[in-house]
Every structure is written in structure tokens, then in C-alpha cells.
Design an enzyme around this catalytic site. Structure first.
Site, short mmCIF file in Angstrom:
data_model
loop_
_atom_site.label_atom_id
_atom_site.label_comp_id
_atom_site.label_asym_id
_atom_site.label_seq_id
_atom_site.Cartn_x
_atom_site.Cartn_y
_atom_site.Cartn_z
N HIS A 1 0.81 -1.22 0.00
CA HIS A 1 0.00 0.00 0.00
C HIS A 1 0.85 1.27 0.00
CE1 HIS A 1 0.39 -0.16 4.53
NE2 HIS A 1 0.49 1.13 4.35
N ASP B 1 -0.18 -7.69 1.42
CA ASP B 1 0.16 -6.27 1.43
C ASP B 1 1.68 -6.07 1.49
OD1 ASP B 1 -0.24 -3.54 1.34
OD2 ASP B 1 -0.49 -3.34 3.50
N SER C 1 4.85 2.34 7.97
CA SER C 1 4.46 1.17 7.18
C SER C 1 5.63 0.66 6.34
CB SER C 1 3.30 1.53 6.25
OG SER C 1 2.12 1.73 6.98
#
Length: 496
Positions: free
Chosen positions: A117, A150, A228
Site C-alpha cells: 500500500h 500487502d 508502514s
């Protein structure tokens, strides 16, 4: 003169009240110098722990990079695909879209693991990688992505980079100290510390994907936007997880962060670097763990009532909610309502166990599956097939709670015939399935089937339950055969 006397008295009182760094606060006598010396001595005992928290970042930081993404987003009045006005600046109205993330160097040749993402909306030329020594890399290659976890792997040019080392996630226990490193809010090489709050968390990724793989560590180490893709490491400096998500009501840190287990991350990295893609097997089922919450959704008071109802020995195993047509599970004979308790020689206690076995299974491998059905053990054999891109266009049979109707792709909502329904229809026993609703613009609607009709056969096969009915219907649909149903008092009707 009076002021001078008052000042003298204040100084005199101060001398007697606070001799030799001794202070009085709220009737408490505190000797600051003595406390300071005690803290110096105590720090000596804590020195090994302090050194750990100094040395771990020193070891891992060179393997952590910052990712900066930026692209131009055009408004409706100035879209690049539209003809340009020669008197207008071609970039007028373009709004920069920026993003931040982190990455982990996993190979000395410049391969970097991050979250999908972080980069998914950007082309390689819109990604900048900043290394530990603040060198910037703009020539980025996207090696491969894995939306189902992801994760993504990108590469920068160069060699001699310092790769991080993966640890063993199976050794991690709740309460272990961990350290998160990343680029929160653009502050590079930020280090935060916390503990493992929980293991095996699922339903973390807010995406609707058919083959989502989740096995997350929950931590209270501060994780914020920009973290992230960065590492969650143990006190040996080994990566045990990839920081992926936070649970927050404010948009920032609230003590609940999630890092994808390194066991899944390592598999993705190796496959993407070696082949550029990931080929996994699948069964084609939707599952639920046997919990009180799930039992309530099925209409039971608690999981123990559910265990008793299905004839289970204990609340372990995986409950099959859905079986998709023309999948390994469908071909093996797995039905909604089955409880999978073993696969090959592995005991299946929950969905994570099931996911792990299938994830590691090779394509075309034969898997022996033990299921509990109506309190009896059944041994089934499934042949592992490669995951399709999606399951669109396929029908599925789904388990339903008692008295909840089931809907099929042929346009019917049907339910089992209970004793009360059979008596109201003048039947001697419960047989067939009762049509509750019909979609007018469907094969069933076009064939003239109506609510209240009682279907007792599909072709020449009798049906006495919704599960039997949907199993036979699936067989016809999968083989593209014409479906003919027998309706009491109406005869055979063909669905077109």
C-alpha cells in the site's frame, strides 16, 4: 532599612531549613544529592538493558530506508488526457499527492521489502528511496507485489548494502520487548519501543481480497503513518515483523499497532526475488474459528452450545462457511458446516493453522483432510491448485444459521422444510426445500417458479435439505448442464 532586615531573615531561614542541598517539599525531607548518587548506582545495574536499546538501532538502522512517494493529481479541468489549451500552463491545477513509508533492505544487492500500500498508486519514477546515510535513489525498480499479504519488493541500484536479518516469529511471546524503526511523519530513522501485546491477529487489513493472508503481531510500540513497511525487531536486532497498520480513532498512535509476521514476509521476499511473483495453492473455502462471537452469529448462546449441536469434541478446528464451485475443496467434497480438524499430519486448531498448511503446500500436492460432519469423521482428499486471480463468476454454497434462508445464483431463496412447514403443507414428512423468494430477472423467475413452491427433486435426485439442494445445483452449474427441478403439484420445470 526594613527591607534589608527582612531579606537577612529570609536568607537566614533558608540556610537553616535547606543545609547541604536538603529541601523540604510538602513536609517531605528530600536529600537530592543522596538520591542522585543512588540513581547513579542503580543505572549501573540497568546498563546492560540500556546498551541493548542503544545497540539494536545501531545494528538495524543501516538496513532501514525511508520511502517518499509523490505524483501529480489533476483536477477535472486539467486532466492530462484532455486536449491542452495552448494559452494555459499544462501543470496548472495539478495537485501533488505525497506519501511516506519505510522499507527493509533484505539483500546486499539493494532489494527492499515494504508494504504494497506504500507504493501501489505510484510508478517507479514517482518513488524516492532515502538510505540511512541520507543518500537518495530515484532509479527504482518494482520487482513484484503480493496484494494478499500487502507486501512488495523494490530495488535500488548498487551493491554492498547491509541487509537485515530475519528472526524466528515462533519464538516470540506476548510480553516480549520489541523495537519499531521507520519514517513516521517523515522523521527518518525514528526508533520506538514497546512489547508484544498479542499474537496471531487477523482481520487487520481493510481490504476485500479472496485470498488474504493475515498473521499479525500486535504491539504498543509507537507506530504512525510513515512507519508502514519498516521492521519490528526483537532485542537481538532480528526482524520478526513488518509494520503494516494501526488501530486508531485519531489517525495517529494510540497504542495498537500491527506487524505482519516475518514467516509470511520471508516467503514473499524469496518468491518475488527469485521469480518476480508468488504462486500459492488454495482450497476455495471461507472459514471461521469456533468462538463465542461466531456462535452468536449462528444463533447459539455460546461456542459450547455450538460444539454440542455439531457433535464436536472441543472448540478446536475450523468451521467451513463457504465452498466455491470448481475449487479443490468443492472437488474434494467439503461442504458448508464441516469442521476441518486435521490436514495431513497437522492438527488444525484455528484458521491460522489452516492458512499455514495451505500456504506451504505445493501445487498438485494431495492433502488428506479430516472433517467432522454431523458428529462423524470423514477423510477427504484435495488436490492443491494454483490460486486464480479472483473467484468472480463462480457460485458458492454457504452455511446459514438455523431458519435463515439461502440464496443461489439461479435466483432462488430457499429454506429447509421444518416439521411445522410440512404440516402446514399437508405433508406426511419433511421433504424438499421451500421457495421463499424468486428474483424475477433470473433463470428461476423466467421459468415461472413462485414463492411457496416446494422443490423435491433436481433432475432425478431427491433433495431433503438446503445443503443437498445446493450441492446438486453446483454439480449442474459446474458441468453446464441444463437444470430441471420437480415442484410438487406442478411437475418438472427447466431453468434456462
Amino acid at each position: 532599612m526594613k527591607i534589608t532586615k527582612k531579606l537577612f531573615l529570609v536568607l537566614l531561614l533558608t540556610f537553616f531549613l535547606f543545609p547541604s542541598n536538603r529541601f523540604v517539599f510538602s513536609n517531605q525531607d528530600i536529600n537530592a544529592e543522596a538520591l542522585r548518587q543512588e540513581l547513579v548506582e542503580l543505572e549501573k545495574h540497568a546498563k546492560p538493558i540500556i546498551e541493548i536499546f542503544r545497540k539494536v538501532p545501531a545494528l538495524v538502522n543501516p538496513s532501514v530506508v525511508s520511502l517518499i512517494t509523490e505524483k501529480k493529481v489533476y483536477g477535472r479541468d486539467n486532466h492530462p488526457a484532455q486536449p491542452a489549451n495552448p494559452d494555459q500552463d499544462p501543470h496548472a491545477g495539478a495537485i501533488p499527492k505525497k506519501g511516506l513509508g519505510s522499507g527493509i533492505i533484505v539483500d546486499e544487492r539493494g532489494y527492499i521489502l515494504t508494504n504494497n500500500h506504500v507504493i501501489s498508486d505510484y510508478s517507479p519514477e514517482e518513488i524516492t528511496v532515502v538510505t540511512y546515510n541520507e543518500e537518495q535513489y530515484h532509479d527504482i525498480a518494482i520487482i513484484g507485489i503480493d496484494p494478499n499479504t500487502d507486501l512488495a519488493v523494490i530495488k535500488i541500484d548498487g551493491e554492498g548494502f547491509m541487509p537485515a536479518r530475519f528472526g524466528d516469529p515462533e519464538e516470540v511471546q506476548v510480553g516480549d520487548w520489541v523495537i519499531a524503526i521507520g519514517n513516521p511523519f517523515g522523521f527518518q530513522q525514528t526508533v520506538s519501543m514497546g512489547i508484544i501485546s498479542a499474537k496471531g491477529r487477523t482481520h487487520v487489513i481493510p481490504l476485500a481480497l479472496p485470498f488474504l493472508y493475515e498473521d499479525f503481531f500486535q504491539t504498543d510500540a509507537a507506530i504512525n503513518p510513515g512507519n508502514s513497511g519498516g521492521p519490528l525487531v526483537n532485542l537481538r536486532g532480528e526482524v520478526i515483523g513488518v509494520n503494516t497498520a494501526i488501530a486508531t480513532r485519531s489517525g495517529g498512535f494510540q497504542g495498537v499497532g500491527f506487524a505482519l509476521s516475518a514467516s509470511i514476509a520471508q516467503e514473499a521476499v524469496e518468491a518475488i526475488i527469485n521469480t518476480g511473483t508468488i504462486v500459492r495453492g488454495y482450497l476455495g473455502i471461507g472459514t471461521q474459528d469456533i468462538t463465542d462471537e461466531f456462535a452468536l452469529k449462528l444463533g447459539f448462546e455460546n461456542k459450547y452450545d455450538m460444539v454440542k449441536h455439531f457433535g464436536l469434541v472441543k472448540d478446536k478446528g475450523v468451521f467451513v462457511m463457504e465452498v466455491w464451485s470448481e475449487t479443490p475443496a468443492f472437488k474434494a467434497g467439503i461442504l458448508p458446516g464441516d469442521v476441518i480438524c486435521e490436514m495431513n499430519d497437522d492438527v488444525i486448531k484455528n484458521s491460522l493453522d489452516l492458512q499455514r498448511v495451505i500456504r506451504h503446500a505445493k501445487i498438485d500436492a494431495r492433502i488428506m483432510i479430516k472433517v467432522l460432519r454431523n458428529g462423524e469423521e470423514n477423510i477427504l482428499t484435495a488436490i492443491v491448485e494454483p490460486q486464480p486471480e479472483d473467484l468472480s463468476g463462480r457460485t458458492y454454497a454457504a452455511f446459514r444459521k438455523q431458519d435463515e434462508p439461502s440464496k443461489f445464483s439461479i435466483g432462488l431463496i430457499v429454506n429447509d422444510v421444518t416439521y411445522e412447514i410440512a404440516r402446514s403443507l399437508g405433508l406426511e414428512k419433511e421433504e424438499g426445500v421451500l421457495v421463499l423468494e424468486v428474483d424475477d430477472n433470473s433463470p428461476a423467475g423466467h421459468a415461472g417458479i413462485e414463492p411457496g413452491d416446494l422443490i423435491t427433486k433436481v433432475g432425478t435426485k431427491n433433495v431433503n435439505s438446503v445443503i443437498e439442494f445446493m450441492g446438486i445445483i453446483e454439480e449442474y452449474l459446474s458441468s453446464n448442464k441444463t437444470i430441471t427441478v420437480y415442484i410438487k403439484n406442478k411437475g418438472f420445470i427447466t431453468l434456462k
